[in-house]
Scaffold this motif. Structure first.
Motif, short mmCIF file in Angstrom:
data_model
loop_
_atom_site.label_atom_id
_atom_site.label_comp_id
_atom_site.label_asym_id
_atom_site.label_seq_id
_atom_site.Cartn_x
_atom_site.Cartn_y
_atom_site.Cartn_z
N LEU A 57 0.83 -1.20 0.00
CA LEU A 57 0.00 0.00 0.00
C LEU A 57 0.86 1.26 0.00
N VAL A 58 1.95 1.23 0.75
CA VAL A 58 2.88 2.37 0.79
C VAL A 58 3.47 2.62 -0.59
N ARG A 59 3.93 1.56 -1.23
CA ARG A 59 4.57 1.73 -2.54
C ARG A 59 3.58 2.23 -3.60
N ALA A 60 2.35 1.73 -3.55
CA ALA A 60 1.34 2.20 -4.50
C ALA A 60 1.01 3.67 -4.24
N ASN A 61 0.88 4.02 -2.98
CA ASN A 61 0.60 5.41 -2.62
C ASN A 61 1.72 6.33 -3.08
N ALA A 62 2.96 5.92 -2.84
CA ALA A 62 4.11 6.74 -3.22
C ALA A 62 4.19 6.92 -4.73
N ALA A 143 9.62 9.17 -2.53
CA ALA A 143 9.78 7.80 -3.01
C ALA A 143 10.81 7.03 -2.18
N ALA A 144 11.92 7.70 -1.86
CA ALA A 144 12.97 7.05 -1.06
C ALA A 144 12.48 6.77 0.36
N ALA A 145 11.76 7.72 0.94
CA ALA A 145 11.24 7.53 2.29
C ALA A 145 10.19 6.43 2.33
N ALA A 146 9.38 6.36 1.28
CA ALA A 146 8.36 5.31 1.19
C ALA A 146 9.02 3.94 1.15
N GLN A 180 -1.52 -0.07 10.68
CA GLN A 180 -2.83 0.34 10.18
C GLN A 180 -3.03 1.84 10.35
N TYR A 181 -2.69 2.35 11.53
CA TYR A 181 -2.83 3.79 11.81
C TYR A 181 -1.98 4.60 10.84
N PHE A 182 -0.76 4.14 10.64
CA PHE A 182 0.18 4.83 9.75
C PHE A 182 -0.34 4.95 8.32
N ILE A 183 -0.81 3.87 7.73
CA ILE A 183 -1.14 3.89 6.31
C ILE A 183 -2.32 4.81 6.01
#
Length: 199
Positions: A57-62, A143-146, A180-183
Motif C-alpha cells: 500500500l505504501v509503494r502504491a501510494n508513493a 519515493a525514497a522515504a516510502a 494500520q494507523y500509519f497507512i
C-alpha cells in the motif's frame, strides 16, 4: 549516515522545529479513531487493513504521489485557499511521515515499550518551509522515504507484530495497529489533494 540514522536525525529536527505565523489551522484531532472504523472522507477501511499488506500500500501510494509531483510546479504550490496546504505541502508532510514512522517502528522493534517523542506537523511545515520546496525533489525524497518504511514493515514477523510503543498522550500501539494507523495518513492526504476516495 545510515538510513536509520537519517530517519532518527530527521525525527530530531521535527521535534525541535520552530514556528512562524500561518493561515493553516493546526490539526489537533486524535486520529486513532480510524483504528475502530472506516474513514468517511478518504474511504479507507483502516481496521480491515492487513498489516502485512502495508508495504504494498505504501509503494502504491508513493507511486501516485510521485506522478502527481511531476506536474506544473506553480500549480503544485498553489493553495486552494489560504488555510489549506498546497499539493507540495501535503507531499512534504507525507514524506516526513514516512521517515518518522520508519524511525518509530525501529524503536518499537529494538526497545521494549518506547515512548515516542512529540512531533508537531504544523510547526515542522513552517520550519522546513514546505511551501517553498521543489516538487521534483520532494517527489524523489518521498519515493525514497516510502521505500525505507515499506522495507522496514516487510521485516516484521511473528510476535514482533505485538510489540508496543506509546505516544505521549497515552495512546498505545502494537506494531500491527501502528501499521494500520500509519497507512491511513498518506492515503487520506492523497484524497485531500485529489478528491479521489479509496475504492
Amino acid at each position: 549516515m545510515t538510513t536509520a540514522e537519517n530517519a532518527a536525525a530527521t525525527a530530531t529536527t521535527f521535534e525541535s522545529a520552530a514556528t512562524t505565523p500561518d493561515a493553516v489551522v493546526p490539526d489537533t484531532k486524535d486520529w486513532t479513531w480510524v483504528l475502530e472504523q472506516a474513514c468517511p472522507d478518504c474511504g479507507l477501511d483502516t481496521p480491515a487493513v492487513d498489516p502485512a499488506g502495508v508495504p504494498a500500500l505504501v509503494r502504491a501510494n508513493a507511486a501516485t504521489w510521485t506522478a502527481l509531483l511531476a506536474g506544473d510546479p506553480a500549480e503544485l504550490r498553489r493553495r486552494p485557499d489560504p488555510a489549506t496546504w498546497s499539493a507540495v505541502e501535503y507531499a512534504c508532510h507525507v514524506r516526513d511521515v514516512f521517515r518518522l514512522f520508519a524511525h518509530r517502528l525501529d524503536l518499537m522493534l529494538s526497545q521494549d515499550g518506547p515512548l515516542f517523542a512529540n512531533w508537531n506537523q504544523d510547526e515542522t511545515a513552517l520550519a522546513e518551509r514546505y511551501a517553498e520546496q521543489d516538487p521534483a525533489v520532494v517527489g524523489s525524497e518521498l519515493a525514497a522515504a516510502a521505500e525505507l518504511v515499506a522495507a522496514a514493515f516487510e521485516q516484521v514477523t511473528g510476535d514482533q507484530w505485538q510489540r508496543t510503543g506509546d505516544r505521549s498522550d497515552g495512546a498505545r500501539f502494537t506494531v500491527a495497529s501502528f501499521a494500520q494507523y500509519f497507512i491511513h495518513d498518506p492515503v487520506h492526504h492523497l484524497f485531500d489533494v485529489t478528491g479521489i476516495r479509496v475504492g
